[in-house]
Design an enzyme around this catalytic site. Structure first.
Site, PDB file in Angstrom:
ATOM      1  N   ARG A 121       0.843  -1.199   0.000  1.00  0.00           N
ATOM      2  CA  ARG A 121       0.000   0.000   0.000  1.00  0.00           C
ATOM      3  C   ARG A 121       0.878   1.249   0.000  1.00  0.00           C
ATOM      4  O   ARG A 121       0.994   1.954   0.989  1.00  0.00           O
ATOM      5  CB  ARG A 121      -0.913  -0.055   1.184  1.00  0.00           C
ATOM      6  CG  ARG A 121      -1.867  -1.187   0.904  1.00  0.00           C
ATOM      7  CD  ARG A 121      -2.880  -1.340   1.893  1.00  0.00           C
ATOM      8  NE  ARG A 121      -4.045  -1.864   1.221  1.00  0.00           N
ATOM      9  CZ  ARG A 121      -5.196  -2.009   1.792  1.00  0.00           C
ATOM     10  NH1 ARG A 121      -5.371  -1.659   3.033  1.00  0.00           N
ATOM     11  NH2 ARG A 121      -6.205  -2.501   1.114  1.00  0.00           N
ATOM     12  N   GLN A 126      -0.556   2.038  -6.267  1.00  0.00           N
ATOM     13  CA  GLN A 126      -2.025   2.133  -6.254  1.00  0.00           C
ATOM     14  C   GLN A 126      -2.655   1.664  -7.561  1.00  0.00           C
ATOM     15  O   GLN A 126      -3.704   1.031  -7.571  1.00  0.00           O
ATOM     16  CB  GLN A 126      -2.457   3.563  -5.943  1.00  0.00           C
ATOM     17  CG  GLN A 126      -2.453   3.840  -4.451  1.00  0.00           C
ATOM     18  CD  GLN A 126      -2.894   5.244  -4.099  1.00  0.00           C
ATOM     19  OE1 GLN A 126      -3.324   5.995  -4.968  1.00  0.00           O
ATOM     20  NE2 GLN A 126      -2.762   5.597  -2.844  1.00  0.00           N
ATOM     21  N   ASP A 129      -3.332  -2.035  -7.507  1.00  0.00           N
ATOM     22  CA  ASP A 129      -3.970  -2.560  -6.306  1.00  0.00           C
ATOM     23  C   ASP A 129      -5.334  -3.211  -6.612  1.00  0.00           C
ATOM     24  O   ASP A 129      -6.375  -2.561  -6.619  1.00  0.00           O
ATOM     25  CB  ASP A 129      -4.115  -1.408  -5.297  1.00  0.00           C
ATOM     26  CG  ASP A 129      -4.602  -1.875  -3.938  1.00  0.00           C
ATOM     27  OD1 ASP A 129      -5.040  -3.025  -3.823  1.00  0.00           O
ATOM     28  OD2 ASP A 129      -4.542  -1.067  -2.999  1.00  0.00           O
ATOM     29  N   SER A 132      -8.128  -3.035  -3.842  1.00  0.00           N
ATOM     30  CA  SER A 132      -8.873  -1.773  -3.788  1.00  0.00           C
ATOM     31  C   SER A 132      -9.815  -1.630  -4.974  1.00  0.00           C
ATOM     32  O   SER A 132     -10.968  -1.224  -4.810  1.00  0.00           O
ATOM     33  CB  SER A 132      -7.921  -0.576  -3.763  1.00  0.00           C
ATOM     34  OG  SER A 132      -7.221  -0.557  -2.562  1.00  0.00           O
ATOM     35  N   TYR A 227      -4.300  -1.653   7.650  1.00  0.00           N
ATOM     36  CA  TYR A 227      -5.282  -2.687   8.007  1.00  0.00           C
ATOM     37  C   TYR A 227      -5.603  -2.633   9.503  1.00  0.00           C
ATOM     38  O   TYR A 227      -4.747  -2.279  10.312  1.00  0.00           O
ATOM     39  CB  TYR A 227      -4.731  -4.083   7.672  1.00  0.00           C
ATOM     40  CG  TYR A 227      -4.616  -4.348   6.194  1.00  0.00           C
ATOM     41  CD1 TYR A 227      -5.754  -4.446   5.399  1.00  0.00           C
ATOM     42  CD2 TYR A 227      -3.379  -4.497   5.577  1.00  0.00           C
ATOM     43  CE1 TYR A 227      -5.654  -4.698   4.037  1.00  0.00           C
ATOM     44  CE2 TYR A 227      -3.274  -4.745   4.216  1.00  0.00           C
ATOM     45  CZ  TYR A 227      -4.412  -4.847   3.453  1.00  0.00           C
ATOM     46  OH  TYR A 227      -4.322  -5.087   2.115  1.00  0.00           O
TER      47      TYR A 227
HETATM   48  P1  NAD Z   1     -10.153  -4.347   4.816  1.00  0.00           P
HETATM   49  O1  NAD Z   1     -10.811  -4.896   3.594  1.00  0.00           O
HETATM   50  O2  NAD Z   1      -9.014  -5.109   5.430  1.00  0.00           O
HETATM   51  O3  NAD Z   1     -11.274  -4.190   5.979  1.00  0.00           O
HETATM   52  C1  NAD Z   1     -12.445  -3.439   5.775  1.00  0.00           C
HETATM   53  C2  NAD Z   1     -12.661  -2.515   6.937  1.00  0.00           C
HETATM   54  O4  NAD Z   1     -13.102  -3.269   8.071  1.00  0.00           O
HETATM   55  C3  NAD Z   1     -11.413  -1.757   7.411  1.00  0.00           C
HETATM   56  O5  NAD Z   1     -11.690  -0.371   7.359  1.00  0.00           O
HETATM   57  C4  NAD Z   1     -11.218  -2.236   8.838  1.00  0.00           C
HETATM   58  O6  NAD Z   1     -10.704  -1.226   9.686  1.00  0.00           O
HETATM   59  C5  NAD Z   1     -12.622  -2.627   9.215  1.00  0.00           C
HETATM   60  N1  NAD Z   1     -12.757  -3.493  10.408  1.00  0.00           N
HETATM   61  C6  NAD Z   1     -11.993  -4.538  10.816  1.00  0.00           C
HETATM   62  N2  NAD Z   1     -12.477  -5.044  11.967  1.00  0.00           N
HETATM   63  C7  NAD Z   1     -13.578  -4.315  12.301  1.00  0.00           C
HETATM   64  C8  NAD Z   1     -14.517  -4.350  13.362  1.00  0.00           C
HETATM   65  N3  NAD Z   1     -14.419  -5.232  14.366  1.00  0.00           N
HETATM   66  N4  NAD Z   1     -15.533  -3.445  13.356  1.00  0.00           N
HETATM   67  C9  NAD Z   1     -15.646  -2.522  12.378  1.00  0.00           C
HETATM   68  N5  NAD Z   1     -14.799  -2.438  11.337  1.00  0.00           N
HETATM   69  C10 NAD Z   1     -13.763  -3.324  11.315  1.00  0.00           C
HETATM   70  O7  NAD Z   1      -9.689  -2.835   4.617  1.00  0.00           O
HETATM   71  P2  NAD Z   1      -9.361  -2.041   3.278  1.00  0.00           P
HETATM   72  O8  NAD Z   1     -10.590  -1.729   2.521  1.00  0.00           O
HETATM   73  O9  NAD Z   1      -8.315  -2.786   2.581  1.00  0.00           O
HETATM   74  O10 NAD Z   1      -8.793  -0.641   3.804  1.00  0.00           O
HETATM   75  C11 NAD Z   1      -8.055  -0.434   4.967  1.00  0.00           C
HETATM   76  C12 NAD Z   1      -7.382   0.963   4.883  1.00  0.00           C
HETATM   77  O11 NAD Z   1      -6.291   0.969   3.968  1.00  0.00           O
HETATM   78  C13 NAD Z   1      -8.321   2.051   4.424  1.00  0.00           C
HETATM   79  O12 NAD Z   1      -8.111   3.209   5.191  1.00  0.00           O
HETATM   80  C14 NAD Z   1      -7.911   2.310   3.004  1.00  0.00           C
HETATM   81  O13 NAD Z   1      -8.225   3.621   2.568  1.00  0.00           O
HETATM   82  C15 NAD Z   1      -6.413   2.086   3.097  1.00  0.00           C
HETATM   83  N6  NAD Z   1      -5.817   1.773   1.779  1.00  0.00           N
HETATM   84  C16 NAD Z   1      -4.643   2.397   1.440  1.00  0.00           C
HETATM   85  C17 NAD Z   1      -4.060   2.116   0.202  1.00  0.00           C
HETATM   86  C18 NAD Z   1      -2.788   2.803  -0.212  1.00  0.00           C
HETATM   87  O14 NAD Z   1      -2.276   3.603   0.537  1.00  0.00           O
HETATM   88  N7  NAD Z   1      -2.275   2.503  -1.389  1.00  0.00           N
HETATM   89  C19 NAD Z   1      -4.636   1.188  -0.658  1.00  0.00           C
HETATM   90  C20 NAD Z   1      -5.816   0.549  -0.253  1.00  0.00           C
HETATM   91  C21 NAD Z   1      -6.391   0.855   0.971  1.00  0.00           C
END
Ligand code: NAD
Length: 372
Positions: A121, A126, A129, A132, A227
């Protein structure tokens, strides 16, 4: 070099790893490019369209056996891995946490394995990815699918027959999928609330015009990759109890909570379901990785006390055209960034963070320590 793209063997996955709009970047590599017969069926693209653009059609076996680089959006079985050429590369979505056999088989047969689930990430990555790009579309599809099961409309409507109240939507987990679900439900006129254990997302929720539900669970936080950290059993129980009131007043609850590399946490139990209104919907987006909802089943609608619990596999496939476009762009970016035209080979430069993170097997060895 021969590059081939394979069709998915899973019938619920209508996506294609190549798309007619993104073929030109593969063509620019000056490699020989084949695709599996019928690869575009799910996105209404015939073999002829790909052939007109310079690609060649072949059977699955031929693609597997003669390629130097194979692209696939589903993991291959070990019997198929054994048919691949020694020293060739498999690139795609390989579901690594439930596929140790595939990883071992690649090492034993000297197949280099690139898992697009392990794209780091970082800003530069990106464009590659896949998690995403697919989660974003899945978040949209979750709202559309949920709306189909609801007996009321989402927006408020002022009609001559009276005012119809907007639906209330609660999104649990505000990562990529959750944010898109919030945005989609808002666009459709619903009243939206959301919760995540990573309190850094509160501002993002508010900026979409939704309301962040505050539940104090003590120490939570996130990893350096963004994460969520795993909660303790006590924290999960507290979350279940406190969010059940929000579920009870919602028409649609969409759960997206995932933990990278681990089963999804169960966040909605029978007690919460019993509090909800008959006719309301729980859409479990984590159904394929263990499920956030007690009793949810893959590709089934389970009805408990009149509440419909919906689980759909390969959700992004519900918008297969856009999912394929995004997926093929993600794959192409990896290939084009690391393809060396002069030597007609892939440059496995392990000093590069993207290569280091996404390559699981190289030169007959498992190079990612999680899978050794
Ligand atoms: P994910 O698919 O792993 O999980 C989905 C969501 O579930 C996450 O927001 C997580 O915090 C939440 N979660 C986990 N346990 C929980 C609980 N008990 N109750 C409520 N929510 C809970 O996550 P994701 O979609 O891959 O994204 C995680 C973060 O990474 C986000 O902030 C996203 O914007 C960021 N991200 C950054 C990049 C990058 O920098 N290139 C790329 C992709 C995502």
């Amino acid at each position: 070099m021969i590059i081939s793209a394979l069709k998915s063997t899973d019938t619920s996955d209508q996506r294609s790893p190549i798309h007619s709009e993104t073929i030109s970047s593969l063509i620019s590599l000056e490699a020989e490019i084949f695709f599996e017969d019928g690869i575009g069926e799910g996105i209404f693209t015939s073999n002829e369209i790909f052939q007109e653009k310079g690609l060649r059609v072949a059977s699955r076996i031929d693609c597997i056996a003669k390629s130097d680089l194979l692209i696939s959006n589903q993991p291959l079985g070990v019997e198929e891995i054994k048919l691949m050429k020694s020293g060739s590369t498999l690139l795609g979505m390989v579901n690594p946490f439930s596929n140790q056999d595939l990883i071992n088989c690649c090492a034993q047969n000297n197949i280099n394995l690139v898992s697009m689930e392990f794209i780091p990430r970082i800003t530069r990555a990106q464009k590659m990815d896949v998690l995403s790009s697919q989660a974003n579309l899945a978040g949209y599809a979750a709202v559309i699918e949920s709306a189909k099961y609801l007996s009321t409309a989402l927006p408020m409507m002022m009609t001559a027959a009276g005012t119809l109240k907007p639906a209330r939507v609660f999104v649990i987990g505000v990562g990529v999928a959750g944010l898109q679900a919030i945005a989609t439900a808002k666009r459709l006129g619903a009243r939206v609330e959301a919760f995540d254990t990573r309190d850094v997302v509160e501002e993002q929720v508010n900026s979409l015009g939704a309301k962040f539900v505050k539940i104090d669970l003590g120490e939570t936080g996130q990893t350096d990759q963004g994460y969520a950290n795993e909660l303790t059993d006590e924290q999960i129980q507290k979350q279940k109890d406190l969010q059940s009131e929000v579920c009870a007043r919602s028409d649609i609850v969409i759960t997206t909570a995932q933990l990278f590399g681990r089963p999804a946490p169960q966040l909605i139990d029978q007690k919460t379901i019993e509090k909800m209104k008959p006719g309301s919907i729980i859409f479990d987006m984590a159904v394929e990785s263990g499920g956030n909802v007690e009793g949810s089943k893959v590709d089934e609608v389970v009805i408990k006390n009149g509440v419909k619990i919906v689980g759909v596999s390969n959700l992004a496939s519900r918008v297969a055209g856009h999912a394929s476009l995004a997926l093929s762009n993600n794959f192409n970016h990896w290939i084009c960034d690391f393809y060396n035209k002069e030597s007609s080979s892939i440059n496995f430069d392990f000093d590069d963070e993207i290569v280091k993170s996404s390559v699981l097997v190289f030169d007959g060895k498992i190079v990612n320590e999680r899978f050794q």
